[in-house]
Design a protein around this motif. Structure first.
Motif, short mmCIF file in Angstrom:
data_model
loop_
_atom_site.label_atom_id
_atom_site.label_comp_id
_atom_site.label_asym_id
_atom_site.label_seq_id
_atom_site.Cartn_x
_atom_site.Cartn_y
_atom_site.Cartn_z
N LYS A 29 0.87 -1.24 -0.01
CA LYS A 29 -0.04 0.00 -0.01
C LYS A 29 0.66 1.15 0.05
CE LYS A 29 -4.14 -1.78 2.16
NZ LYS A 29 -5.04 -1.74 3.20
N ILE A 30 0.62 2.23 -0.99
CA ILE A 30 1.48 3.52 -0.99
C ILE A 30 0.44 4.31 -0.20
CG2 ILE A 30 1.82 5.31 -2.57
CD1 ILE A 30 3.52 2.57 -3.17
N ASP A 31 1.32 5.03 0.81
CA ASP A 31 0.56 5.87 1.72
C ASP A 31 -0.26 7.02 1.12
OD1 ASP A 31 0.64 8.21 3.72
OD2 ASP A 31 1.91 7.16 4.79
N SER A 32 -1.31 7.14 1.39
CA SER A 32 -2.13 8.26 0.57
C SER A 32 -1.66 9.72 0.70
CB SER A 32 -3.58 8.17 0.99
OG SER A 32 -3.66 8.42 2.60
N ARG A 33 -0.92 9.85 1.73
CA ARG A 33 -0.23 11.26 1.77
C ARG A 33 0.77 11.44 0.73
NH1 ARG A 33 2.08 10.91 7.66
NH2 ARG A 33 2.81 8.80 6.74
N THR A 34 1.64 10.60 0.18
CA THR A 34 2.52 10.55 -0.77
C THR A 34 1.58 10.76 -2.19
OG1 THR A 34 4.14 9.10 0.30
CG2 THR A 34 4.26 9.31 -1.86
N ILE A 35 0.75 10.01 -2.07
CA ILE A 35 -0.16 10.10 -3.56
C ILE A 35 -0.48 11.84 -3.65
CG2 ILE A 35 -2.31 9.46 -4.60
CD1 ILE A 35 -1.67 6.53 -3.23
N ASP A 36 -1.18 12.17 -2.37
CA ASP A 36 -1.62 13.49 -2.44
C ASP A 36 -0.52 14.52 -2.48
OD1 ASP A 36 -4.22 12.92 -1.46
OD2 ASP A 36 -3.91 13.27 0.65
N ILE A 37 0.53 14.24 -2.18
CA ILE A 37 1.77 15.19 -2.51
C ILE A 37 2.01 15.07 -3.94
CG2 ILE A 37 4.03 15.65 -2.25
CD1 ILE A 37 3.68 14.36 0.82
N MET A 38 2.06 13.99 -4.64
CA MET A 38 2.33 13.85 -6.01
C MET A 38 1.11 14.47 -6.78
SD MET A 38 3.36 9.78 -6.02
CE MET A 38 2.65 9.45 -7.65
N ALA A 39 0.06 14.31 -6.35
CA ALA A 39 -1.23 14.93 -7.36
C ALA A 39 -1.09 16.35 -7.12
CB ALA A 39 -2.52 14.48 -6.81
N ALA A 40 -0.89 17.02 -5.94
CA ALA A 40 -0.69 18.35 -5.61
C ALA A 40 0.21 18.93 -6.35
CB ALA A 40 -0.63 18.75 -4.08
N THR A 41 1.54 18.43 -6.50
CA THR A 41 2.54 19.02 -7.19
C THR A 41 2.38 18.82 -8.59
OG1 THR A 41 4.11 18.05 -5.64
CG2 THR A 41 4.87 18.24 -7.91
N HIS A 42 1.57 17.98 -9.33
CA HIS A 42 1.29 17.86 -10.73
C HIS A 42 0.52 18.90 -11.07
CE1 HIS A 42 -0.38 16.24 -14.31
NE2 HIS A 42 0.68 15.55 -14.51
N ASP A 43 -0.64 18.94 -10.14
CA ASP A 43 -1.68 20.20 -10.19
C ASP A 43 -0.80 21.63 -10.52
OD1 ASP A 43 -3.88 18.76 -10.58
OD2 ASP A 43 -4.43 18.90 -8.60
N LEU A 44 0.21 21.78 -9.44
CA LEU A 44 1.04 23.11 -9.55
C LEU A 44 1.79 23.25 -10.93
CD1 LEU A 44 2.05 23.28 -5.77
CD2 LEU A 44 0.25 24.55 -6.83
N SER A 78 11.01 -3.35 -2.59
CA SER A 78 10.87 -4.46 -1.65
C SER A 78 12.48 -4.37 -1.18
CB SER A 78 10.99 -5.94 -2.36
OG SER A 78 11.93 -5.95 -3.18
N PRO A 79 12.72 -5.07 0.34
CA PRO A 79 14.10 -5.15 0.91
C PRO A 79 15.16 -5.63 -0.06
CG PRO A 79 12.38 -6.12 2.21
CD PRO A 79 11.55 -5.66 1.09
N GLU A 80 14.56 -6.81 -0.79
CA GLU A 80 15.98 -7.33 -1.90
C GLU A 80 16.10 -6.26 -2.85
OE1 GLU A 80 13.08 -10.23 0.23
OE2 GLU A 80 12.54 -8.60 -1.31
N THR A 81 15.12 -5.36 -3.35
CA THR A 81 15.63 -4.53 -4.53
C THR A 81 16.12 -3.47 -3.92
OG1 THR A 81 13.41 -4.88 -5.88
CG2 THR A 81 14.60 -2.67 -6.06
N SER A 130 15.01 3.11 3.46
CA SER A 130 14.28 4.24 2.52
C SER A 130 12.94 4.16 2.73
CB SER A 130 14.71 3.69 1.19
OG SER A 130 13.64 4.41 -0.03
N LEU A 131 12.42 5.36 2.59
CA LEU A 131 10.85 5.52 2.75
C LEU A 131 10.01 4.63 1.48
CD1 LEU A 131 10.33 9.11 4.10
CD2 LEU A 131 10.07 6.97 5.33
N HIS A 132 10.87 4.36 0.27
CA HIS A 132 10.21 3.62 -0.59
C HIS A 132 9.99 2.04 0.07
CE1 HIS A 132 11.25 5.84 -4.23
NE2 HIS A 132 12.05 6.41 -3.62
N LEU A 133 10.87 1.54 0.85
CA LEU A 133 10.42 0.45 1.75
C LEU A 133 9.01 0.13 2.37
CD1 LEU A 133 14.00 -0.24 3.10
CD2 LEU A 133 12.84 -1.63 1.46
N GLN A 134 8.79 1.59 2.66
CA GLN A 134 7.27 1.71 3.61
C GLN A 134 6.25 2.03 2.72
OE1 GLN A 134 7.48 0.51 6.60
NE2 GLN A 134 9.68 0.48 6.23
#
Length: 189
Positions: free
Chosen positions: A88-103, A118-121, A136-140
């Motif tokens: 699951k991608i944190d909805s706050r990250t998705i919101d940041i991406m969407a707000a940035t795109h709109d700007l 993943s931890p392996e990657t 990395s926050l990518h792991l979360q």
């Protein structure tokens, strides 16, 4: 499963009807923080993956409510493409991406470089580069690395920083911007 409203419209059909209003809900730089607090009627994310060939143009939030089915599609799209692991991608990250795109005032989708890792990657990437964080926050599922051909790294990072809602990393030599929902901070050149 298709959900049908009492009017006979499916949820997907209803979302499509709202798609035209996404541009009208775009905030200005001065409204970026308000957008994240729910000032808009619609939130949308547009991306493609050069690795998988997939693309997504998804309304995921309407009138103060996240749309679970849309978020599930975003989670799948932002999976670790190397091993198909989904988180699951944190909805706050998705919101940041969407707000940035709109700007950025563009219809061009982001190119997703990296979403969930993943931890392996992450361990493999750390062996190849000193620029990959061990924790990395990518792991979360809390970060994304994104690029746009019509906007510079500087333009994208300035817009992301204007959202004032998480971390923004500029990677000019690699031509991408890191966005996450961690503490507000910035780095890179």
């Amino acid at each position: 499963m298709t959900v049908t409203c009492s009017t006979g419209l499916t949820r997907r059909g209803l979302l499509g009807a709202f798609a035209a209003t996404a541009v009208a809900a775009a905030p200005t730089f001065s409204q970026a923080a308000g957008f994240l607090r729910g000032a808009g009627d619609v939130r949308r994310v547009k991306m493609y993956s050069g690795r998988t060939g997939e693309s997504i143009d998804m309304i995921y939030w309407i009138d103060g409510k996240y749309i679970r089915e849309s978020l599930d599609e975003i989670h799948h799209f932002m999976r670790d493409w190397r091993n198909d692991q989904v988180k699951k991608i944190d909805s706050r990250t998705i919101d940041i991406m969407a707000a940035t795109h709109d700007l950025l005032d563009t219809t061009e989708p982001y190119m997703l470089i990296s979403g969930y890792r993943s931890p392996e990657t992450n361990a493999m990437l750390r062996r190849r580069s000193s620029g990959v964080a061990k924790n990395s926050l990518h792991l979360q599922g809390q970060a994304a690395d994104l690029r746009m051909s019509s906007r510079s790294v500087s333009q994208v990072s300035r817009a992301a920083a204007a959202v004032n809602a998480g971390g923004v990393g500029r990677y000019s030599r690699s031509n991408f911007v890191h966005m996450d929902c961690g503490s507000v901070r910035s780095w890179g050149t």
